[in-house]
Design a protein around this motif. Structure first.
Motif, PDB file in Angstrom:
ATOM      1  N   PRO A   1       2.568  13.042 -62.153  1.00  0.00           N
ATOM      2  CA  PRO A   1       3.750  13.664 -61.944  1.00  0.00           C
ATOM      3  C   PRO A   1       5.064  12.827 -62.574  1.00  0.00           C
ATOM      4  N   VAL A   2       5.955  13.844 -63.432  1.00  0.00           N
ATOM      5  CA  VAL A   2       7.221  13.228 -63.748  1.00  0.00           C
ATOM      6  C   VAL A   2       8.309  13.470 -63.193  1.00  0.00           C
ATOM      7  N   THR A   3       9.390  12.485 -63.147  1.00  0.00           N
ATOM      8  CA  THR A   3      10.584  12.807 -62.245  1.00  0.00           C
ATOM      9  C   THR A   3      11.783  12.852 -63.362  1.00  0.00           C
ATOM     10  N   HIS A   4      12.272  13.981 -63.626  1.00  0.00           N
ATOM     11  CA  HIS A   4      13.319  13.980 -64.964  1.00  0.00           C
ATOM     12  C   HIS A   4      14.270  14.875 -64.419  1.00  0.00           C
ATOM     13  N   ARG A   5      15.465  14.963 -65.039  1.00  0.00           N
ATOM     14  CA  ARG A   5      16.642  16.072 -64.700  1.00  0.00           C
ATOM     15  C   ARG A   5      16.467  16.960 -65.574  1.00  0.00           C
ATOM     16  N   ILE A   6      16.799  18.317 -65.096  1.00  0.00           N
ATOM     17  CA  ILE A   6      16.997  19.474 -65.975  1.00  0.00           C
ATOM     18  C   ILE A   6      18.188  19.655 -66.790  1.00  0.00           C
ATOM     19  N   ALA A   7      17.908  19.585 -68.107  1.00  0.00           N
ATOM     20  CA  ALA A   7      18.779  19.646 -68.996  1.00  0.00           C
ATOM     21  C   ALA A   7      19.164  21.098 -69.606  1.00  0.00           C
ATOM     22  N   ALA A   8      18.233  22.169 -69.320  1.00  0.00           N
ATOM     23  CA  ALA A   8      18.721  23.385 -69.791  1.00  0.00           C
ATOM     24  C   ALA A   8      17.444  24.418 -69.125  1.00  0.00           C
ATOM     25  N   ILE A   9      17.885  25.469 -69.073  1.00  0.00           N
ATOM     26  CA  ILE A   9      17.150  26.507 -68.225  1.00  0.00           C
ATOM     27  C   ILE A   9      17.270  27.874 -69.001  1.00  0.00           C
ATOM     28  N   ALA A  10      16.107  28.354 -69.410  1.00  0.00           N
ATOM     29  CA  ALA A  10      16.237  29.784 -70.210  1.00  0.00           C
ATOM     30  C   ALA A  10      14.989  30.662 -69.467  1.00  0.00           C
ATOM     31  N   GLY A  11      15.241  31.354 -68.417  1.00  0.00           N
ATOM     32  CA  GLY A  11      14.293  32.164 -67.646  1.00  0.00           C
ATOM     33  C   GLY A  11      13.667  31.167 -66.773  1.00  0.00           C
ATOM     34  N   ASP A  12      12.292  31.321 -67.183  1.00  0.00           N
ATOM     35  CA  ASP A  12      11.334  30.444 -66.152  1.00  0.00           C
ATOM     36  C   ASP A  12      11.102  29.249 -66.951  1.00  0.00           C
ATOM     37  N   THR A  13      11.611  29.074 -68.055  1.00  0.00           N
ATOM     38  CA  THR A  13      11.225  27.588 -68.911  1.00  0.00           C
ATOM     39  C   THR A  13      12.676  26.758 -68.698  1.00  0.00           C
ATOM     40  N   LEU A  14      12.030  25.607 -68.483  1.00  0.00           N
ATOM     41  CA  LEU A  14      13.089  24.641 -68.300  1.00  0.00           C
ATOM     42  C   LEU A  14      13.126  23.181 -69.445  1.00  0.00           C
ATOM     43  N   ILE A  15      14.026  22.570 -69.736  1.00  0.00           N
ATOM     44  CA  ILE A  15      13.725  21.525 -70.469  1.00  0.00           C
ATOM     45  C   ILE A  15      14.378  20.351 -69.787  1.00  0.00           C
ATOM     46  N   THR A  16      13.590  19.347 -69.543  1.00  0.00           N
ATOM     47  CA  THR A  16      13.925  18.407 -68.872  1.00  0.00           C
ATOM     48  C   THR A  16      14.097  16.932 -69.587  1.00  0.00           C
TER      49      THR A  16
ATOM     50  N   ASN B   1      16.340   8.507 -71.636  1.00  0.00           N
ATOM     51  CA  ASN B   1      15.580   8.810 -72.763  1.00  0.00           C
ATOM     52  C   ASN B   1      16.429   9.651 -73.866  1.00  0.00           C
ATOM     53  N   ASP B   2      16.223   9.100 -75.184  1.00  0.00           N
ATOM     54  CA  ASP B   2      17.074   9.713 -76.266  1.00  0.00           C
ATOM     55  C   ASP B   2      16.549  11.232 -76.267  1.00  0.00           C
ATOM     56  N   ALA B   3      15.216  11.611 -76.439  1.00  0.00           N
ATOM     57  CA  ALA B   3      14.957  12.863 -76.759  1.00  0.00           C
ATOM     58  C   ALA B   3      14.449  13.698 -75.408  1.00  0.00           C
ATOM     59  N   ALA B   4      14.575  15.114 -75.499  1.00  0.00           N
ATOM     60  CA  ALA B   4      14.296  15.756 -74.089  1.00  0.00           C
ATOM     61  C   ALA B   4      12.685  16.013 -74.049  1.00  0.00           C
ATOM     62  N   ASP B   5      12.136  16.340 -72.919  1.00  0.00           N
ATOM     63  CA  ASP B   5      10.663  16.491 -72.818  1.00  0.00           C
ATOM     64  C   ASP B   5      10.300  17.890 -73.579  1.00  0.00           C
ATOM     65  N   GLN B   6       8.889  18.178 -73.604  1.00  0.00           N
ATOM     66  CA  GLN B   6       8.411  19.283 -73.768  1.00  0.00           C
ATOM     67  C   GLN B   6       8.781  20.306 -72.823  1.00  0.00           C
ATOM     68  N   PRO B   7       9.049  21.587 -73.128  1.00  0.00           N
ATOM     69  CA  PRO B   7       9.365  22.803 -72.202  1.00  0.00           C
ATOM     70  C   PRO B   7       8.207  22.850 -71.078  1.00  0.00           C
ATOM     71  N   ILE B   8       8.970  23.075 -69.988  1.00  0.00           N
ATOM     72  CA  ILE B   8       7.965  23.228 -68.959  1.00  0.00           C
ATOM     73  C   ILE B   8       8.319  24.595 -68.169  1.00  0.00           C
ATOM     74  N   LYS B   9       7.234  25.308 -67.300  1.00  0.00           N
ATOM     75  CA  LYS B   9       7.594  26.324 -66.562  1.00  0.00           C
ATOM     76  C   LYS B   9       7.947  26.078 -65.219  1.00  0.00           C
ATOM     77  N   THR B  10       8.789  26.887 -64.568  1.00  0.00           N
ATOM     78  CA  THR B  10       9.080  26.491 -62.988  1.00  0.00           C
ATOM     79  C   THR B  10       7.681  26.349 -62.208  1.00  0.00           C
ATOM     80  N   ARG B  11       6.826  27.102 -62.406  1.00  0.00           N
ATOM     81  CA  ARG B  11       5.660  27.060 -61.462  1.00  0.00           C
ATOM     82  C   ARG B  11       5.127  25.473 -61.570  1.00  0.00           C
ATOM     83  N   ASP B  12       5.355  24.685 -62.786  1.00  0.00           N
ATOM     84  CA  ASP B  12       4.820  23.331 -62.782  1.00  0.00           C
ATOM     85  C   ASP B  12       5.643  22.564 -62.006  1.00  0.00           C
ATOM     86  N   ILE B  13       6.600  23.018 -61.661  1.00  0.00           N
ATOM     87  CA  ILE B  13       7.542  21.919 -60.732  1.00  0.00           C
ATOM     88  C   ILE B  13       7.236  21.779 -59.275  1.00  0.00           C
TER      89      ILE B  13
END
Length: 169
Positions: free
Chosen positions: A85-100, A105-117
């Motif tokens: 599991p990873v604990t990070h802050r939500i940086a952007a939301i586009a529908g059911d896809t989130l960028i954390t 960290n300097d770079a954002a994580d790979q996009p995730i789906k809300t179902r993965d939270i």
């Protein structure tokens, strides 16, 4: 009376920790989940500094399952990542896809789906991870159980001499 209340509170907390550890162990060992949740709540021990200074290594995060539609930019969430599991802050939301992104960290994580939270971080307990890590070890578990027994039985042993002396008067 105050000693009795304190011993009950300590025994209750130790009992909850023991139950949580056993529940989590069973969930992980049976392959049911990598992040056990009990009554919609789960806990994680932070193992990296990616969220510093907001959350530091060996802090405990308490995560609560919330409806997917309630996530907002800026929320700190724990999500399923390959392996852990990873604990990070939500940086952007586009529908059911989130960028954390981790705060440090300097770079954002790979996009995730809300179902993965797994859920939203609702509480951070600083440095408690040291203790919980130790309590999950075999020696720590033995000490935890012994502590519960000592509190349970110790109260009887402490009051027994007083009761005998009162009866002999």
């Amino acid at each position: 009376m105050v000693k009795k209340i304190i011993s009950v509170v300590i025994a209750t907390l130790l009992g909850l920790i023991l139950i949580g550890n056993i529940y989590g162990l069973v969930q992980r060992k049976t392959g049911q989940t990598a992040f056990p949740m009990f009554l919609g709540f789960g806990k994680a021990i932070v193992v990296s500094g990616s969220m510093a200074p907001a959350i530091k290594v060996n802090d405990i995060v308490i995560v609560h399952q919330v409806p997917q539609a309630t996530y907002q930019k800026g929320d700190i969430v724990t999500y399923q990542s390959p392996g852990y599991p990873v604990t990070h802050r939500i940086a952007a939301i586009a529908g059911d896809t989130l960028i954390t992104k981790g705060d440090a960290n300097d770079a954002a994580d790979q996009p995730i789906k809300t179902r993965d939270i797994y859920g939203k971080v609702v509480l951070t307990l600083p440095k408690i991870g040291y203790l919980l890590r130790w309590l999950q070890e075999p020696l720590g578990l033995v000490v935890l159980v012994a502590g519960l027994i000592a509190i349970w039985e110790g109260d009887k042993w402490l009051t027994l001499p007083r009761e005998k002396s009162k009866k002999s008067r």
